[in-house]
Design a protein around this motif. Structure first.
Motif: not given
Length: 361
Positions: A186-194
């Motif tokens: 989840i952290g990697a997903s949202n980090a790329v999103n940001l």
């Protein structure tokens, strides 16, 4: 699919013996995803533009230069997902369960991103899906993936965390390994999103990280190389090099249309799915902490948002002119191409540092 159809014929047709090699099939996945993206990219963009009308809504409080991007269609992540799916399904060994775990997360998170993009476009509101609902959906998918990985992996790797730079060191987290794995995904997903805020900014670091992890997957899945490098061997993980190759190929095709000035944005359809894919691969190959190094650019972008929010709530002052970090440099007067290329350089440097952990033990 091609592996299962053609490799059994290798005894009769010698050239088909190439399909036994992961490196050959990875190359095939790269070319397939890239060519497919080039071929269908423009028709897909034209279709998205016709359907979306005004395109992705632009934040009124964002950098002034972004207002010129009005009308640019979003959901370009479709192009990437189509390339990844086609390249992987054609060239990977589909009896490998790790391949299906990564595809589950990639397309599951892609659906969440699609729903978010759909709401943004139809309601012309940059907020999209409520944050709590988005997080719940991500937790469900990442949780299923974490449990599945735990069942596939052999003990003690399934409950342990490997530490970079230290050989034969495993921190046994027990049952806590599954929520930790879900957190990484989840952290990697949202980090790329940001990070996905400027033309071409996110896709190139994603490709760099995917190429790096493609190499790691190949080495970790090969007993000889793993023993030589003194890294933990994960049986079956080498097949994920094919998936990473498809991601790189699809990314190259997408970059052709996303390079400044972008003809299409990947949207959450792309950013959430790509980040989730990288997080899942890192969990499988036991390089979760190395992902924080190779994907350090994504970490910096995320930390800049966390610091900004915390500082404003505690002191009423902002540390950055605007968060995420790339917007800070826009506010300082840096040109968009300058920011993008310099961030690419940072991504390359961090990837080299991360890959050095394979030998420095």
């Amino acid at each position: 699919m091609l592996y299962h159809l053609l490799y059994p014929l290798a005894d009769e047709i010698n050239v088909l013996n190439l399909f036994r090699y992961i490196t050959f099939r990875t190359g095939g996945a790269i070319l397939t995803a890239m060519v497919l993206s080039f071929v269908i990219g423009q028709p897909l963009i034209d279709w998205l533009r016709a359907k979306q009308g005004k395109g992705q809504p632009i934040r009124e409080d964002g950098p002034e230069g972004h207002l010129t991007k009005r009308g640019t269609p979003t959901m370009g992540g479709f192009l990437i997902l189509l390339g990844i799916g086609t390249g992987t399904l054609l060239w990977a060994d589909l009896s490998n369960r790790y391949v299906w775990v990564v595809l589950l997360v990639t397309f599951g998170f892609g659906l969440i991103g699609f729903y978010d993009d759909y709401l943004k476009v139809t309601k012309q509101n940059p907020k999209g899906v409520p944050g709590k609902l988005k997080l719940v959906l991500q937790v469900v998918i990442a949780g299923v993936a974490a449990v599945w990985i735990n069942q596939i992996a052999a003990a003690p790797l399934n409950t342990s965390l490997a530490v970079p730079f230290l050989k034969d060191v495993l921190l046994n987290l027990g049952w806590f390994m599954m929520p930790f794995a879900a957190f990484v995904i989840i952290g990697a997903s949202n980090a790329v999103n940001l990070t996905d805020g400027l033309d071409g900014l996110a896709i190139v670091p994603v490709m760099i990280a995917a190429a790096s992890f493609g190499l790691i997957c190949y080495l970790v899945g090969n007993t000889v190389f793993a023993n030589y490098l003194q890294i933990h061997n994960v049986a079956g993980a080498g097949e994920l090099a094919v998936f990473c190759g498809a991601l790189v190929g699809a990314g190259i095709g997408f970059l052709w249309f996303n390079a400044p000035p972008a003809m299409v944005f990947m949207g959450d359809t792309g950013s959430l799915s790509l980040g989730g894919a990288l997080g899942t691969v890192s969990v499988i190959v036991k390089h979760e902490l190395v992902l924080a190094i190779i994907g350090g650019l994504f970490v910096l972008e995320t930390v800049s948002v966390m610091v900004q929010v915390a500082s404003f709530k505690l002191t009423g002052k902002r540390v950055f002119r605007m968060a995420p970090l790339h917007h800070h440099y826009e506010k300082k007067g840096w040109k968009e191409p300058t920011i993008v290329i310099r961030f690419w350089i940072v991504a390359v440097i961090l990837a080299l540092v991360g890959l050095s952990t394979l030998k420095l033990r």
